[in-house]
Design an enzyme around this catalytic site. Structure first.
Site, PDB file in Angstrom:
ATOM      1  N   ASN A   1     -12.380   7.403  12.330  1.00  0.00           N
ATOM      2  CA  ASN A   1     -13.021   8.176  10.880  1.00  0.00           C
ATOM      3  C   ASN A   1     -14.256   7.432  10.482  1.00  0.00           C
ATOM      4  O   ASN A   1     -14.873   7.998   9.465  1.00  0.00           O
ATOM      5  CB  ASN A   1     -11.963   7.755  10.057  1.00  0.00           C
ATOM      6  CG  ASN A   1     -10.651   8.571  10.141  1.00  0.00           C
ATOM      7  OD1 ASN A   1     -10.653   9.636  10.832  1.00  0.00           O
ATOM      8  ND2 ASN A   1      -9.478   8.256   9.844  1.00  0.00           N
TER       9      ASN A   1
ATOM     10  N   GLN B   1     -21.355  11.100   5.339  1.00  0.00           N
ATOM     11  CA  GLN B   1     -21.037  11.505   4.057  1.00  0.00           C
ATOM     12  C   GLN B   1     -21.802  10.636   2.866  1.00  0.00           C
ATOM     13  O   GLN B   1     -22.305  10.975   2.058  1.00  0.00           O
ATOM     14  CB  GLN B   1     -19.605  11.689   3.731  1.00  0.00           C
ATOM     15  CG  GLN B   1     -18.835  12.723   4.546  1.00  0.00           C
ATOM     16  CD  GLN B   1     -17.452  13.065   4.269  1.00  0.00           C
ATOM     17  OE1 GLN B   1     -16.852  12.474   3.615  1.00  0.00           O
ATOM     18  NE2 GLN B   1     -16.924  13.975   5.344  1.00  0.00           N
TER      19      GLN B   1
ATOM     20  N   GLY C   1      -9.345   8.469   2.541  1.00  0.00           N
ATOM     21  CA  GLY C   1      -9.301   8.510   3.842  1.00  0.00           C
ATOM     22  C   GLY C   1      -9.380   7.178   4.458  1.00  0.00           C
ATOM     23  O   GLY C   1     -10.120   6.411   4.174  1.00  0.00           O
ATOM     24  N   ASN C   2      -8.419   6.828   5.501  1.00  0.00           N
ATOM     25  CA  ASN C   2      -8.023   5.439   5.983  1.00  0.00           C
ATOM     26  C   ASN C   2      -8.944   5.328   7.087  1.00  0.00           C
ATOM     27  O   ASN C   2      -9.365   5.834   8.059  1.00  0.00           O
ATOM     28  CB  ASN C   2      -6.604   5.324   6.335  1.00  0.00           C
ATOM     29  CG  ASN C   2      -5.995   4.946   5.047  1.00  0.00           C
ATOM     30  OD1 ASN C   2      -6.325   4.056   4.431  1.00  0.00           O
ATOM     31  ND2 ASN C   2      -4.616   5.417   5.205  1.00  0.00           N
TER      32      ASN C   2
ATOM     33  N   ASP D   1      -0.909   1.729  -4.094  1.00  0.00           N
ATOM     34  CA  ASP D   1      -0.274   0.380  -3.987  1.00  0.00           C
ATOM     35  C   ASP D   1       0.134  -0.268  -5.086  1.00  0.00           C
ATOM     36  O   ASP D   1       1.279  -0.702  -5.297  1.00  0.00           O
ATOM     37  CB  ASP D   1      -1.196  -0.515  -3.158  1.00  0.00           C
ATOM     38  CG  ASP D   1      -1.715  -0.044  -1.888  1.00  0.00           C
ATOM     39  OD1 ASP D   1      -1.393   0.172  -0.897  1.00  0.00           O
ATOM     40  OD2 ASP D   1      -3.139   0.542  -2.081  1.00  0.00           O
TER      41      ASP D   1
ATOM     42  N   HIS E   1      -6.104  -2.222   1.480  1.00  0.00           N
ATOM     43  CA  HIS E   1      -4.921  -1.307   1.611  1.00  0.00           C
ATOM     44  C   HIS E   1      -4.473  -1.011   2.973  1.00  0.00           C
ATOM     45  O   HIS E   1      -4.743  -0.637   3.933  1.00  0.00           O
ATOM     46  CB  HIS E   1      -5.697   0.095   1.322  1.00  0.00           C
ATOM     47  CG  HIS E   1      -4.554   1.278   1.486  1.00  0.00           C
ATOM     48  ND1 HIS E   1      -3.495   1.352   0.628  1.00  0.00           N
ATOM     49  CD2 HIS E   1      -4.549   2.292   2.254  1.00  0.00           C
ATOM     50  CE1 HIS E   1      -2.629   2.159   0.913  1.00  0.00           C
ATOM     51  NE2 HIS E   1      -3.414   2.855   2.142  1.00  0.00           N
TER      52      HIS E   1
ATOM     53  N   ALA F   1      -8.437  21.081   3.121  1.00  0.00           N
ATOM     54  CA  ALA F   1      -7.260  22.111   3.824  1.00  0.00           C
ATOM     55  C   ALA F   1      -6.122  21.155   4.205  1.00  0.00           C
ATOM     56  O   ALA F   1      -5.202  21.455   4.626  1.00  0.00           O
ATOM     57  CB  ALA F   1      -7.732  22.744   5.097  1.00  0.00           C
ATOM     58  N   GLY F   2      -6.217  19.804   3.918  1.00  0.00           N
ATOM     59  CA  GLY F   2      -5.136  18.665   4.439  1.00  0.00           C
ATOM     60  C   GLY F   2      -4.059  18.626   3.299  1.00  0.00           C
ATOM     61  O   GLY F   2      -4.104  19.301   2.343  1.00  0.00           O
ATOM     62  N   GLN F   3      -2.985  17.779   3.728  1.00  0.00           N
ATOM     63  CA  GLN F   3      -2.017  17.679   3.001  1.00  0.00           C
ATOM     64  C   GLN F   3      -2.193  17.024   1.499  1.00  0.00           C
ATOM     65  O   GLN F   3      -1.522  17.354   0.610  1.00  0.00           O
ATOM     66  CB  GLN F   3      -0.798  17.087   3.671  1.00  0.00           C
ATOM     67  CG  GLN F   3      -0.954  16.135   4.520  1.00  0.00           C
ATOM     68  CD  GLN F   3       0.354  15.037   4.670  1.00  0.00           C
ATOM     69  OE1 GLN F   3       1.361  15.621   4.352  1.00  0.00           O
ATOM     70  NE2 GLN F   3       0.190  13.891   5.163  1.00  0.00           N
TER      71      GLN F   3
ATOM     72  N   ARG G   1       3.151   1.619  -6.432  1.00  0.00           N
ATOM     73  CA  ARG G   1       4.301   1.255  -5.453  1.00  0.00           C
ATOM     74  C   ARG G   1       4.953  -0.117  -6.107  1.00  0.00           C
ATOM     75  O   ARG G   1       5.977  -0.202  -6.205  1.00  0.00           O
ATOM     76  CB  ARG G   1       3.675   1.127  -4.300  1.00  0.00           C
ATOM     77  CG  ARG G   1       3.605   2.423  -3.397  1.00  0.00           C
ATOM     78  CD  ARG G   1       2.912   2.279  -2.206  1.00  0.00           C
ATOM     79  NE  ARG G   1       2.834   3.629  -1.381  1.00  0.00           N
ATOM     80  CZ  ARG G   1       2.188   3.885  -0.520  1.00  0.00           C
ATOM     81  NH1 ARG G   1       1.453   2.831   0.400  1.00  0.00           N
ATOM     82  NH2 ARG G   1       2.270   5.146   0.349  1.00  0.00           N
TER      83      ARG G   1
END
Ligand code: NAD
Ligand code: LMR
Length: 330
Positions: free
Chosen positions: A107, A114, A132-133, A161, A189, A15-17, A164
């Site tokens: 986190n 998981q 996820g960080n 990265d 990262h 449900a996240g961005q 980028r």
């Protein structure tokens, strides 16, 4: 004509961005192609399964021919059951002024649980991408809780990265980004990462002009390494569509192979390649033959590169030690 067997793909944080950009490309065939249906398993925390239902409704409304089914659950055992791929996005993002490592305590436990569920329920040949960080160390945690899954099946996202870096170089050299290849982002990262242009090619030929040491040290390296913070400051929230796009190409190249002669940056559990510390999940130059990542071998490393790689790997070692200290890994 026989119908191909669908691949089960588990996405956490549905449900996240990031997932809002990721799921539609996944469902449209962005990883497995137009001939392989995907069965989506969406994992969310209980309070967000309703919002995930809304995303599933929109996925249905796209009528993607490659989308076989969607299931939503808050139970990792159900989410990872038979998973051939798992994209672990679900985690808290950082806000302004935070470093990604500040998220370890918030986190880390998610990736312990998981990792265990992947070990017990996923398909034998599961491919895991941690987004996820702090992504590298979360991948380390998950991998350490999945002893039955080969280490190289756990990866963390450093393709963002890498992209980028390519984009900054294209602007500097006034080159189409598609002509550039063979950058690598070593290490974590995080702000210590080392985007490295030592092997850069344009149209297949080495690039020798236009990238002086001062520009690399004062502009390019910090710009790429701090791009996540820059996005947070300017956009007001962390990168989402670019992270989703990088996740898609990471998984696509893993499954279907990197283009001939091309490299990708992949964060993998180190086997000591290029003097990195075995076990920590570090960015490395990789090719895929359409199934497995293989670290590019035989690159020369000079003193400047050595110092930068060592500094970022040292940070990974300290994150590793921190998660052992927190009891997240024995
Ligand atoms: P977000 O807050 O919009 O969404 C995160 C979602 O994860 C939420 O819906 C939340 O309910 C869910 N979630 C939390 N715990 C969960 C759990 N245990 N199981 C399943 N779902 C869970 O955040 P976002 O912007 O989508 O970012 C997600 C993560 O990705 C953040 O940690 C962010 O820092 C990281 N990120 C990484 C990169 C990268 O290059 N590696 C790039 C961008 C963002
Ligand atoms: C990014 O690099 O954009 C993400 O990791 C988000 C962040 O916290 O920087």
């Amino acid at each position: 004509m026989s119908t191909p067997t669908p691949v089960t793909v588990t996405v956490t944080g549905a449900a996240g961005q990031i997932s809002y950009a990721l799921l539609f490309r996944l469902a449209a065939g962005g990883v497995y192609g137009k001939d392989t249906p995907v069965r989506l398993r969406l994992l969310e925390v209980p309070s967000q399964t309703g919002a995930a239902e809304g995303v599933a409704m929109e996925l249905e409304d796209c009528a993607f021919p490659t989308l076989a089914s969607i299931d939503i659950t808050d139970d990792p055992a159900v989410a990872f059951d038979g998973a051939g791929a798992a994209v672990l996005v679900g985690a808290r993002p950082r806000g302004p002024g935070m470093e990604r490592a500040d998220l370890l305590t918030a986190n880390g436990a998610i990736f312990r649980d998981q990792g265990r569920a992947i070990n017990d329920h996923a398909a034998e040949d599961v491919r895991v991408l941690v987004v996820g960080n702090p992504a590298n160390t979360n991948a380390y945690i998950a991998h350490r809780h999945a002893p039955d899954v080969p280490a190289e099946r756990f990866t963390a996202l450093m393709r963002l990265d890498h992209n980028r870096a390519l984009s900054q170089l294209a602007a500097r050299l006034d080159a189409p980004v598609g002509e550039l290849d063979r950058v690598v982002v070593w290490g974590n990262h995080s702000a210590t990462q080392f985007p490295d242009v030592s092997y850069l090619t344009r149209g297949g030929a080495p690039v020798t002009d236009g990238l002086d040491r001062q520009w690399l040290e004062d502009d390019f390296i910090p710009r790429v390494a701090r791009r996540g913070s820059e996005i947070i400051e300017v956009r007001g929230s962390s990168s989402a569509a670019s992270a989703a796009g990088a996740s898609i190409v990471h998984m696509r190249d893993w499954v279907r192979g990197t283009p001939e002669g091309s490299w990708a940056t992949v964060a993998l559990p180190s086997r000591g390649e290029y003097g990195t510390v075995p076990g920590v999940v570090t960015g490395l130059p990789c090719r895929s033959d359409g199934g497995e990542w293989q670290v590019v071998e035989g690159l020369e490393i000079d003193d400047f590169q050595r110092a930068r790689i060592d500094a970022s790997v040292a940070e990974l070692v300290s994150e590793r030690d921190a998660v052992h200290g927190l009891g997240l890994v024995d």
